[in-house]
Enzyme design. Sequence first.
Site, PDB file in Angstrom:
ATOM      1  N   THR A   1      -3.483  -7.554   7.350  1.00  0.00           N
ATOM      2  CA  THR A   1      -3.740  -6.073   7.725  1.00  0.00           C
ATOM      3  C   THR A   1      -5.135  -6.094   8.463  1.00  0.00           C
ATOM      4  O   THR A   1      -4.722  -5.288   9.738  1.00  0.00           O
ATOM      5  CB  THR A   1      -3.813  -4.861   6.674  1.00  0.00           C
TER       6      THR A   1
ATOM      7  N   GLN B   1       5.625  -6.056   8.866  1.00  0.00           N
ATOM      8  CA  GLN B   1       4.701  -6.502   7.667  1.00  0.00           C
ATOM      9  C   GLN B   1       6.034  -6.818   6.608  1.00  0.00           C
ATOM     10  O   GLN B   1       5.225  -7.799   5.784  1.00  0.00           O
ATOM     11  CB  GLN B   1       3.532  -6.125   7.905  1.00  0.00           C
TER      12      GLN B   1
ATOM     13  N   CYS C   1       1.061  -1.175   0.054  1.00  0.00           N
ATOM     14  CA  CYS C   1      -0.457  -0.023   0.222  1.00  0.00           C
ATOM     15  C   CYS C   1       0.487   1.371   0.114  1.00  0.00           C
ATOM     16  O   CYS C   1       0.612   2.835  -0.401  1.00  0.00           O
ATOM     17  CB  CYS C   1      -0.623  -0.215   1.298  1.00  0.00           C
TER      18      CYS C   1
END
Length: 425
Positions: free
Chosen positions: A191, A114, A50
């Site tokens: 997420t 992440q 993202c």
Amino acid sequence: MALLALGINHKTAPVSVRERVAFTPEQLTDALAHAREHARLKEIAILSTCNRTELYCSTELAGTRDLLEWLGAFHNLDPDTLQNCSYAYWNEDAARHMMRVASGLDSLVLGEPQILGQLKSSYSLSQEHGYISAELGRLFQQTFSVAKQVRTDTAIGQNPVSVAYAAVSLSQHIFADLSTSRALLIGAGETIELVARHLCQAGVKEITVANRTLSRALNLAEEFSGKAILLGDIPEALPEADIVIASTASQLPILGKGAVEAALKKRKHRPIFMVDIAVPRDIEEQVAELDDVYLYTVDDLTEVIEENQRSREDAAREAEILVESGTHDFMGQLRALEAVDTLTALRTRTESLRDQELEKALRQLRNGKPAEDVLNQLARGLTNKVLHQPTIQLRRASAEGRSEMLGLVQELFDLGDDTNNEKNS
């Protein structure tokens, strides 16, 4: 051959651009093949999250124009637009950049964990299809090793600071007591799982997970004693939601202005807090125009994230030292490999000359020539053949004033004492 890291991230481009260059998981295999062919790359891997889209390459390209043209054509974007918001790192800088990314030092959320898993997935996909070999493969392995060391030897990952955490933290600014709030989570990936975990820890009353695949929604919802629905059921669930957090890989918005307007009427205009973490966005940007809706994107979380990441800054300085050391070690490995190639070529040529002289000597022995004469001629012939080309090059270098070549040869063959003794005799 050079290493290149080319990318666009949250520092260089707004979400409106990042969402247009993001790759879906379904697109990545074709994208790797097309990019490799178009830009004539030896090795390639693509990282798409993202907050960033990055291409890691081993290439003979002298610049980035071919890659930017391919990226623009793939996503229907003007390459000049990409040029203005992209960055390129070469060789040592590329290695350092990848290690910083993997360690969470280049993330929107300092030290977020992440990104390392996402980088490993990127590596695995390219390796599976044969797009990674020696050079880029070694860089990835060194990167993973450094990132692991950063995690174990520093405190950069100890405090819960992530986009997911920031989203939940921001919701607590809107709703003082989450124990009376209901949350609707759109998506069922890593997420959203983190979001659900933070919401539960904050005491949220009820969680509903909406996903394209019901089984994945059920698996996640059951872990947090929540409900699971399909994406098509969102309009029915939306009026009950005080908090909506979305993070899917959809290329088109999932939640539109009309559906939110209808939900607000049923809620009698009680406010809804929304966070769209996805890139491309899951919630139409026009939703922000509605009264009683507080809509935030990943770019809006910066203030919350900055407030929470200050505790990681000391750890980040320690991590930077580890990254620098890892980069230095990797470049040393590359230089050592270059020496191996050169030594292999030198040995191959010398052995070829040896075989030629040996074959000549064996013929002379078979013809009855005295062994002592053959051995003397073999030694002289081999010496002359081995030194012939270096002698020509050294004389040429000396004539051109490149005296450093003479010094290198003296050092290489340890001739310092011999030349001094000859001068003194």
